[in-house]
Write a protein that holds these residues in place. Structure first.
Motif, mmCIF file in Angstrom:
data_model
loop_
_atom_site.group_PDB
_atom_site.id
_atom_site.type_symbol
_atom_site.label_atom_id
_atom_site.label_comp_id
_atom_site.label_asym_id
_atom_site.label_seq_id
_atom_site.Cartn_x
_atom_site.Cartn_y
_atom_site.Cartn_z
ATOM 1 N N HIS A 169 14.153 -10.427 -48.696
ATOM 2 C CA HIS A 169 15.327 -10.401 -48.715
ATOM 3 C C HIS A 169 16.190 -9.424 -48.960
ATOM 4 O O HIS A 169 15.594 -8.487 -49.447
ATOM 5 C CB HIS A 169 15.454 -11.217 -49.412
ATOM 6 C CG HIS A 169 16.946 -11.744 -49.842
ATOM 7 N ND1 HIS A 169 17.894 -11.212 -51.022
ATOM 8 C CD2 HIS A 169 17.243 -12.626 -49.499
ATOM 9 C CE1 HIS A 169 19.049 -11.806 -50.307
ATOM 10 N NE2 HIS A 169 19.193 -12.889 -50.267
ATOM 11 N N TRP A 197 15.472 -7.645 -52.115
ATOM 12 C CA TRP A 197 13.942 -7.460 -52.424
ATOM 13 C C TRP A 197 13.862 -6.919 -53.328
ATOM 14 O O TRP A 197 14.102 -5.807 -52.775
ATOM 15 C CB TRP A 197 13.316 -8.127 -51.819
ATOM 16 C CG TRP A 197 11.657 -8.380 -51.826
ATOM 17 C CD1 TRP A 197 11.217 -9.362 -51.940
ATOM 18 C CD2 TRP A 197 10.440 -7.671 -51.916
ATOM 19 N NE1 TRP A 197 9.258 -9.555 -52.496
ATOM 20 C CE2 TRP A 197 9.590 -7.664 -52.517
ATOM 21 C CE3 TRP A 197 10.810 -6.277 -52.407
ATOM 22 C CZ2 TRP A 197 8.605 -8.229 -52.691
ATOM 23 C CZ3 TRP A 197 9.673 -5.572 -52.410
ATOM 24 C CH2 TRP A 197 8.418 -5.452 -52.957
ATOM 25 N N SER A 215 12.071 -18.358 -52.220
ATOM 26 C CA SER A 215 13.770 -18.298 -51.293
ATOM 27 C C SER A 215 14.673 -17.178 -51.562
ATOM 28 O O SER A 215 15.558 -16.800 -51.249
ATOM 29 C CB SER A 215 14.369 -19.137 -50.689
ATOM 30 O OG SER A 215 14.827 -19.699 -52.037
ATOM 31 N N GLU A 263 13.952 -14.077 -46.532
ATOM 32 C CA GLU A 263 14.358 -14.826 -45.576
ATOM 33 C C GLU A 263 14.259 -15.742 -44.305
ATOM 34 O O GLU A 263 13.010 -15.042 -43.977
ATOM 35 C CB GLU A 263 15.536 -13.889 -45.569
ATOM 36 C CG GLU A 263 15.616 -12.976 -44.808
ATOM 37 C CD GLU A 263 17.164 -12.466 -44.447
ATOM 38 O OE1 GLU A 263 18.399 -12.567 -45.540
ATOM 39 O OE2 GLU A 263 17.409 -10.900 -44.183
ATOM 40 N N THR A 287 20.116 -15.988 -39.330
ATOM 41 C CA THR A 287 19.602 -15.847 -41.038
ATOM 42 C C THR A 287 19.766 -16.664 -41.822
ATOM 43 O O THR A 287 20.533 -17.453 -41.872
ATOM 44 C CB THR A 287 20.202 -14.750 -41.912
ATOM 45 O OG1 THR A 287 19.911 -13.732 -40.656
ATOM 46 C CG2 THR A 287 18.882 -14.697 -42.772
ATOM 47 N N GLY A 327 17.635 -18.843 -45.703
ATOM 48 C CA GLY A 327 17.140 -18.434 -46.714
ATOM 49 C C GLY A 327 15.538 -18.615 -46.336
ATOM 50 O O GLY A 327 15.580 -19.154 -45.478
#
Length: 113
Positions: free
Chosen positions: A26, A29, A54, A58, A76, A78
């Protein structure tokens, strides 16, 4: 260290398009230095659920023309996407407050914007 992106599933549809599911970090992150490094056998119970992950991961679906290889679409989602059940059905994981796992199926189609 950010995890490297991975292709986790792919399928082709009746029109010859290739649908690719990619799992990647993500954008928000961050590594967690307080989390102990795992060595040796990993206990399943110690792993975070797919739903919890999640927030760190992603999923991206990219659709390519099967003949030319041109990218037709990219979307995109989750990190709770599991994969393709069939060429036009996507499976996602949901988790209830009491820990029950629910698989949700979504029909996909490619339409012009």
């Amino acid at each position: 260290t950010r995890p490297r992106p991975r292709i986790v599933d792919l399928t082709t549809d009746a029109d010859g398009r290739v649908w690719v599911l990619i799992l990647r970090a993500h954008p928000n992150w961050k590594s967690d230095p307080s989390r102990p490094r795992m060595t040796g056998p990993i206990a399943i119970a110690s792993l975070p659920s797919r739903h919890d992950m999640s927030q760190y991961l992603e999923s991206v679906i990219e659709v390519f023309d099967g003949t030319s290889g041109a990218l037709l679409a990219s979307q995109t989602f989750g990190g709770d996407v599991v994969g393709f059940v069939s060429p036009d059905v996507l499976c996602r994981v949901d988790e209830t407050a009491d820990g029950r796992v629910v698989l949700k199926m979504f029909t996909m189609s490619l339409s012009p914007e």
